[in-house]
Design a protein around this motif. Structure first.
Motif, PDB file in Angstrom:
ATOM      1  N   ALA A  71      38.704  39.945  44.144  1.00 39.03           N
ATOM      2  CA  ALA A  71      39.327  38.635  44.052  1.00 39.03           C
ATOM      3  C   ALA A  71      39.563  38.258  42.593  1.00 39.03           C
ATOM      4  O   ALA A  71      38.793  38.604  41.702  1.00 39.03           O
ATOM      5  N   THR A  72      40.641  37.506  42.349  1.00 40.80           N
ATOM      6  CA  THR A  72      40.900  37.031  41.000  1.00 40.80           C
ATOM      7  C   THR A  72      39.912  35.918  40.664  1.00 40.80           C
ATOM      8  O   THR A  72      39.239  35.362  41.526  1.00 40.80           O
TER       9      THR A  72
ATOM     10  N   ILE B 201      51.858  37.290  28.267  1.00 45.74           N
ATOM     11  CA  ILE B 201      51.254  36.432  29.289  1.00 45.74           C
ATOM     12  C   ILE B 201      50.895  37.253  30.514  1.00 45.74           C
ATOM     13  O   ILE B 201      49.803  37.121  31.071  1.00 45.74           O
ATOM     14  N   GLN B 202      51.812  38.129  30.907  1.00 46.24           N
ATOM     15  CA  GLN B 202      51.543  38.975  32.065  1.00 46.24           C
ATOM     16  C   GLN B 202      50.331  39.875  31.817  1.00 46.24           C
ATOM     17  O   GLN B 202      49.454  39.999  32.677  1.00 46.24           O
TER      18      GLN B 202
ATOM     19  N   PHE C  39      42.577  39.353  32.308  1.00 55.81           N
ATOM     20  CA  PHE C  39      41.518  38.380  32.579  1.00 55.81           C
ATOM     21  C   PHE C  39      41.368  38.071  34.069  1.00 55.81           C
ATOM     22  O   PHE C  39      40.702  37.122  34.445  1.00 55.81           O
ATOM     23  N   ARG C  40      42.031  38.881  34.898  1.00 58.82           N
ATOM     24  CA  ARG C  40      41.955  38.737  36.358  1.00 58.82           C
ATOM     25  C   ARG C  40      42.361  37.343  36.820  1.00 58.82           C
ATOM     26  O   ARG C  40      41.788  36.774  37.753  1.00 58.82           O
TER      27      ARG C  40
END
Length: 289
Positions: A7-8, A80-81, A87-88
């Motif tokens: 999970a993010t 940004i991507q 940083f998940r």
């Protein structure tokens, strides 16, 4: 609430917020409203950052910089991507959606700029023809938002039309974006087809505990309206220019809302394929209402 190991970070934060216990009443209503805004803001994160960059570089980017402003925007979008993945804050599936929409959007940009629908008035090195590469990220922001919001609010549907029919409509809309330069514009017929297909469709979404619902066509309109507002900011920032803005900025025509409405339908249908067709039948979700 147990979160999957992949999970993010946002999914874990969201899980903790959704687990908060508040007694029914005004406090719970206020919390649900704030949670709804938080989730919407997160779904808009990529697009919001891009819009902020457009405005900030218009106001503050040095005119004599060795790097063209458009190239800076392209590199910033890529950064940004990379940061969101590193940083998940974003999943790889969401990144794939962004890439797909970037490709689809760039193809449309190449055609539309050649046809004179709009121009990119500034110089750049990172471009394809007259189209700077950052422009594709503006389409990607739309696809990213829909993919995120779908999962975050656990979309379900009532009276969703057959998938083949939605794909046919999306294909016809995309073709008309190109073909109307030579053939009659069938936009009104496409609007009518959208009403025929989605007129009975309700979207079920869950901001917190209780499922809510609204007509899907109204949901399309709300997203198109916010994109139109964003487009006015983008043109004010001189990121691109319409023919009637060459001698000074003015608000984008309200008629452009129709174009964005059509684009939202295309985007929604494409994202629905990621979500296994995108719809649960009425009997599968009857318990939600």
């Amino acid at each position: 609430m147990n979160q999957p190991t992949d999970a993010t970070r946002f999914a874990r934060i969201r899980g903790r917020l959704e687990a908060i216990s508040i007694s029914a009443g005004p406090a719970a209503w206020a919390f649900e409203f704030l949670l709804f805004g938080f989730k919407q803001g997160w779904a808009c994160l990529f697009g919001g950052l891009m819009l902020a960059l457009l405005l900030a570089t218009h106001l503050f980017y040095p005119s004599g910089a060795f790097l063209h402003r458009y190239d800076f925007l392209t590199l910033a979008a890529l950064s940004i991507q990379a940061a969101m993945l590193g940083f998940r804050l974003e999943s790889w599936d969401e990144a794939k959606v962004i890439f797909a929409f970037h490709l689809i959007g760039t193809i449309m940009e190449l055609f539309k700029t050649h046809a004179g629908s709009w121009i990119y008035p500034e110089a750049s090195l990172l471009h394809v023809g007259p189209v700077p590469l950052f422009s594709g990220f503006m389409y990607a922001a739309v696809g990213s938002y829909i993919a995120r919001i779908w999962r975050i609010f656990d979309f379900r549907f009532l009276h969703y039309p057959p998938v083949w029919a939605t794909m046919l409509l999306a294909g016809a809309i995309y073709v008309n974006f190109f073909a109307h330069h030579w053939l009659p514009d069938i936009r009104l017929a496409l609007f009518a087809a959208a009403v025929l297909l989605f007129g009975r469709t309700w979207i079920i979404f869950t901001p917190w505990r209780a499922p809510r619902r609204m007509p899907l066509l109204f949901g399309f309109f709300l997203v198109a309206l916010f994109i139109w507002f964003a487009e006015n900011i983008g043109t004010f920032a001189n990121a691109w220019t319409y023919p009637d803005q060459r001698h000074g900025w003015q608000m984008v025509s309200v008629a452009k809302l129709g174009s964005w409405y059509m684009l939202i339908i295309i985007s929604f249908v494409l994202v629905s394929r990621i979500h296994n067709g995108g719809a649960k039948s009425s009997d599968q979700i009857a318990h939600l209402i």
